[in-house]
Scaffold this active site. Structure first.
Site, PDB file in Angstrom:
ATOM      1  N   SER A 122       0.830  -1.218   0.000  1.00  4.20           N
ATOM      2  CA  SER A 122       0.000   0.000   0.000  1.00  4.20           C
ATOM      3  C   SER A 122       0.863   1.266   0.000  1.00  4.20           C
ATOM      4  O   SER A 122       1.929   1.303   0.620  1.00  4.20           O
ATOM      5  CB  SER A 122      -0.880   0.000   1.251  1.00  4.20           C
ATOM      6  N   TYR A 146      -2.144   5.255  -4.183  1.00  2.42           N
ATOM      7  CA  TYR A 146      -3.162   6.295  -4.000  1.00  2.42           C
ATOM      8  C   TYR A 146      -2.583   7.490  -4.745  1.00  2.42           C
ATOM      9  O   TYR A 146      -1.539   8.022  -4.366  1.00  2.42           O
ATOM     10  CB  TYR A 146      -3.363   6.602  -2.515  1.00  2.42           C
ATOM     11  N   THR A 172      -5.614   2.348  -7.011  1.00  2.13           N
ATOM     12  CA  THR A 172      -6.896   2.220  -6.294  1.00  2.13           C
ATOM     13  C   THR A 172      -7.759   3.440  -6.574  1.00  2.13           C
ATOM     14  O   THR A 172      -7.345   4.583  -6.340  1.00  2.13           O
ATOM     15  CB  THR A 172      -6.643   2.056  -4.780  1.00  2.13           C
ATOM     16  N   LYS A 254      -7.998  -0.900  -9.380  1.00  2.00           N
ATOM     17  CA  LYS A 254      -8.657  -1.577  -8.251  1.00  2.00           C
ATOM     18  C   LYS A 254      -9.864  -0.771  -7.783  1.00  2.00           C
ATOM     19  O   LYS A 254      -9.765   0.449  -7.623  1.00  2.00           O
ATOM     20  CB  LYS A 254      -7.657  -1.730  -7.102  1.00  2.00           C
ATOM     21  N   HIS A 278     -13.493  -2.575  -1.718  1.00  4.28           N
ATOM     22  CA  HIS A 278     -12.574  -2.197  -0.642  1.00  4.28           C
ATOM     23  C   HIS A 278     -12.984  -2.887   0.676  1.00  4.28           C
ATOM     24  O   HIS A 278     -12.826  -2.326   1.761  1.00  4.28           O
ATOM     25  CB  HIS A 278     -12.590  -0.669  -0.473  1.00  4.28           C
TER      26      HIS A 278
HETATM   27  N1  FMN Z   1      -6.790  -1.012  -0.220  1.00  4.34           N
HETATM   28  C1  FMN Z   1      -5.926  -0.220  -0.867  1.00  4.34           C
HETATM   29  O1  FMN Z   1      -5.972  -0.174  -2.101  1.00  4.34           O
HETATM   30  N2  FMN Z   1      -4.978   0.505  -0.181  1.00  4.34           N
HETATM   31  C2  FMN Z   1      -4.891   0.491   1.176  1.00  4.34           C
HETATM   32  O2  FMN Z   1      -4.036   1.143   1.752  1.00  4.34           O
HETATM   33  C3  FMN Z   1      -5.825  -0.317   1.887  1.00  4.34           C
HETATM   34  N3  FMN Z   1      -5.788  -0.370   3.239  1.00  4.34           N
HETATM   35  C4  FMN Z   1      -6.631  -1.244   3.887  1.00  4.34           C
HETATM   36  C5  FMN Z   1      -6.549  -1.359   5.281  1.00  4.34           C
HETATM   37  C6  FMN Z   1      -7.331  -2.290   5.944  1.00  4.34           C
HETATM   38  C7  FMN Z   1      -7.189  -2.428   7.434  1.00  4.34           C
HETATM   39  C8  FMN Z   1      -8.233  -3.116   5.237  1.00  4.34           C
HETATM   40  C9  FMN Z   1      -9.061  -4.157   5.938  1.00  4.34           C
HETATM   41  C10 FMN Z   1      -8.349  -2.975   3.868  1.00  4.34           C
HETATM   42  C11 FMN Z   1      -7.565  -2.034   3.179  1.00  4.34           C
HETATM   43  N4  FMN Z   1      -7.639  -1.913   1.784  1.00  4.34           N
HETATM   44  C12 FMN Z   1      -6.767  -1.076   1.130  1.00  4.34           C
HETATM   45  C13 FMN Z   1      -8.592  -2.739   1.018  1.00  4.34           C
HETATM   46  C14 FMN Z   1      -7.972  -4.108   0.677  1.00  4.34           C
HETATM   47  O3  FMN Z   1      -6.966  -3.974  -0.284  1.00  4.34           O
HETATM   48  C15 FMN Z   1      -9.033  -5.067   0.111  1.00  4.34           C
HETATM   49  O4  FMN Z   1      -9.703  -4.457  -0.963  1.00  4.34           O
HETATM   50  C16 FMN Z   1     -10.058  -5.501   1.162  1.00  4.34           C
HETATM   51  O5  FMN Z   1      -9.443  -5.723   2.407  1.00  4.34           O
HETATM   52  C17 FMN Z   1     -10.775  -6.771   0.720  1.00  4.34           C
HETATM   53  O6  FMN Z   1     -11.807  -7.095   1.581  1.00  4.34           O
HETATM   54  P1  FMN Z   1     -11.692  -8.189   2.759  1.00  4.34           P
HETATM   55  O7  FMN Z   1     -10.824  -7.591   3.825  1.00  4.34           O
HETATM   56  O8  FMN Z   1     -13.106  -8.324   3.194  1.00  4.34           O
HETATM   57  O9  FMN Z   1     -11.138  -9.433   2.172  1.00  4.34           O
END
Ligand code: FMN
Length: 381
Positions: A122, A146, A172, A254, A278
Site C-alpha cells: 500500500s 493512491y 486504487t 482496483k 474495498h
Molecule cells: N486497499 C488499498 O488499495 N490501499 C490500502 O491502503 C488499503 N488499506 C486497507 C486497510 C485495511 C485495514 C483493510 C481491511 C483494507 C484495506 N484496503 C486497502 C482494502 C484491501 O486492499 C481489500 O480491498 C479488502 O481488504 C478486501 O476485503 P476483505 O478484507 O473483506 O477481504
C-alpha cells in the site's frame, strides 16, 4: 501440504499455534488488539451493510461436487499478467500494518516471499518501499498507488517502486477520500495517525521537499499536507496515459464495480482490474463485489485479467470467485488478523490454511486444475 504437517504435529502431541478456523481469526485478533487498531481493520463504512453483503454473496452460491474424476493430484498454478503464480492468491494492499504488529509490512513481505504469494504494498505502508523490497527479497511484489494530485510526488513514488523491484502498479480508484467510517471516527483516526509516521510519503524526497519542516520536526503539519495530496484528488479516465508514461509495467485498476467502468478500463488499455468494494470500507450500501463479478468477467475477461477481492475468507470462497470468472483473488483482513496474532508466522499460517483449504475443496469437488472451474461448478441459492 499444510494439513499433513498439522496431522504429523498431532502425532507429537502438538496443536497448531493459531486456530485453523478462518472465521475465528477476527475474534482471536480482537483479544490481542486495542480498540483502535482492531476497529481500523475490522470496521467498514457506515452501518457495515456492504461488508455483510460481501459475505452473504458468497453464501448465495454453493459448490456442486463431482465424483470419480481422479482429482488426487491437483495443480493450483495460474498465470496473471503474463507471470506464472503457484496459486491464484495475492495479499491485498493494506495500510499502516505496524499498528497491528510491530514488524508491520516487513513481516507480511517475508511471509509472502516464503509462500511464493505476491504481495501488493500500500501507498500508506508503515514501512518504506525499499525496506519492504529487501524483506520480500526474490518475491513477486506489486505496488498500490493512491494517486497524489502532485505529479512530482507521483513520479518520485513510482520511480522508487520500480527501482525496488515492484513489477505491477495497482491504482486504487475507490478511495479518493475516506468514507464515513464510524470505528475510525470514534477513535479520531488516532491509530492511523500514529502508524503513518514512518510511512511511504514521509520517506519520499519529493514530498519532503514540499514541507516547510520535516515530518520528524512537525508531524502534524506533514500529515495535514499529506491528506489533501493523497485524498480528495480529482483524477479522470483521460489522465491514465500519464501513469503509462511513468510506469514501465502492467497497470491494474482496483475498485471496479460497474461493468461500464470495466469496459472503460479495457478501452484505456489497462492490463487488469480488481473487482472490489474495498472490503465494504467505502460505499456503505454498495453492491457485494461478488454479485457484479460474473457480468464484469463476461464483458471484459477476454481483454484484461479480472482479479477479485472483498469478503474472501475460505478456500471455498476462493474457488467460488474463480468459478465466477476471477483469475485470482486478493486476501485482505484474514492475513492482517494473522499478522496481529503472530507476525510473519501468523501471516504464513493464515495464508497456508486458506491455500490448503482451497486445494482440498478443489479436489473434493472433483476438479484437478483451476481451468476445470466454471459457473457450472456452482449453483445459485
Ligand atoms: N486497499 C488499498 O488499495 N490501499 C490500502 O491502503 C488499503 N488499506 C486497507 C486497510 C485495511 C485495514 C483493510 C481491511 C483494507 C484495506 N484496503 C486497502 C482494502 C484491501 O486492499 C481489500 O480491498 C479488502 O481488504 C478486501 O476485503 P476483505 O478484507 O473483506 O477481504
Amino acid at each position: 501440504a499444510y494439513q499433513n504437517e498439522i496431522y504429523l504435529q498431532g502425532l507429537g502431541e502438538q496443536v497448531p499455534p493459531f486456530t485453523t478456523d478462518p472465521t475465528r481469526f477476527e475474534a482471536a485478533a480482537r483479544e490481542k488488539l486495542d480498540d483502535g487498531p482492531y476497529g481500523y481493520v475490522a470496521g467498514g463504512a457506515g452501518s457495515g451493510a456492504t461488508m455483510r453483503a460481501n459475505r452473504a454473496a458468497f453464501d448465495g452460491w454453493r459448490i456442486v461436487p463431482r465424483m470419480l474424476t481422479d482429482a488426487t493430484q491437483r495443480d493450483l498454478a495460474t498465470t496473471v499478467l503474463g507471470t506464472e503464480l503457484p496459486s491464484p492468491v495475492l495479499l491485498a494492499p493494506v495500510g499502516v500494518q505496524s499498528i497491528v504488529h510491530p514488524d508491520g509490512e516487513l513481516a507480511t513481505a517475508r511471509a509472502a516471499a516464503a509462500l511464493g504469494v505476491p504481495m501488493v504494498l500500500s501507498t500508506a505502508s508503515s514501512n518504506t518501499i525499499e525496506d519492504v523490497a529487501a524483506a520480500n527479497g526474490a518475491g513477486t511484489r506489486w505496488f498500490q498507488l493512491y494517486w497524489p494530485n502532485d505529479n512530482e510526488v507521483t513520479i518520485s513514488i513510482l520511480q522508487r517502486a520500480k527501482a525496488a523491484g515492484f513489477s505491477t502498479l495497482v491504482l486504487t480508484l475507490d478511495t479518493w477520500t475516506l468514507a464515513w467510517r464510524p470505528n475510525d471516527l470514534d477513535q479520531a483516526y488516532l491509530p492511523f495517525i500514529r502508524g503513518i509516521g514512518t510511512a511511504i510519503p514521509f520517506s519520499d524526497p519529493a514530498f519532503r521537499a514540499k514541507l516547510a519542516k520535516s515530518p520528524e520536526e512537525d508531524p502534524t503539519s506533514a500529515i495535514l499536507q499529506w491528506i489533501p495530496m493523497f485524498t480528495g484528488t480529482d483524477h479522470h479516465w483521460d489522465q491514465l496515459p500519464f501513469l503509462r508514461e511513468h510506469w514501465d509495467g502492467p497497470i491494474v485498476l482496483k475498485g471496479i464495480q460497474h461493468v461500464d467502468d470495466a469496459r472503460r478500463a479495457a478501452e484505456a488499455g489497462m492490463d487488469g482490474i480488481v473487482v472490489s468494494n474495498h472490503g465494504g470500507r467505502q460505499v456503505d450500501g454498495a453492491v457485494a463485489a461478488l454479485d457484479v463479478l460474473p457480468e464484469i468477467a463476461a464483458a471484459v475477461g477476454d481483454r484484461l485479467d479480472v482479479l477479485f477481492d472483498s469478503g474472501v475468507r475460505t478456500g471455498a470462497d476462493v474457488l467460488k470467485a474463480l468459478a465466477l470468472g476471477a483469475k485470482a483473488v486478493l486476501l485482505g483482513r484474514p492475513y492482517v488478523y494473522g499478522l496481529a496474532l503472530g507476525g510473519e508466522d501468523g501471516v504464513r499460517h493464515a495464508v497456508r490454511g486458506i491455500l490448503a483449504d482451497l486445494d482440498l475443496t478443489l479436489g473434493l469437488s472433483g476438479n484437478r486444475t483451476l481451468a476445470d472451474l466454471s459457473p457450472d461448478t456452482l449453483r445459485r441459492m
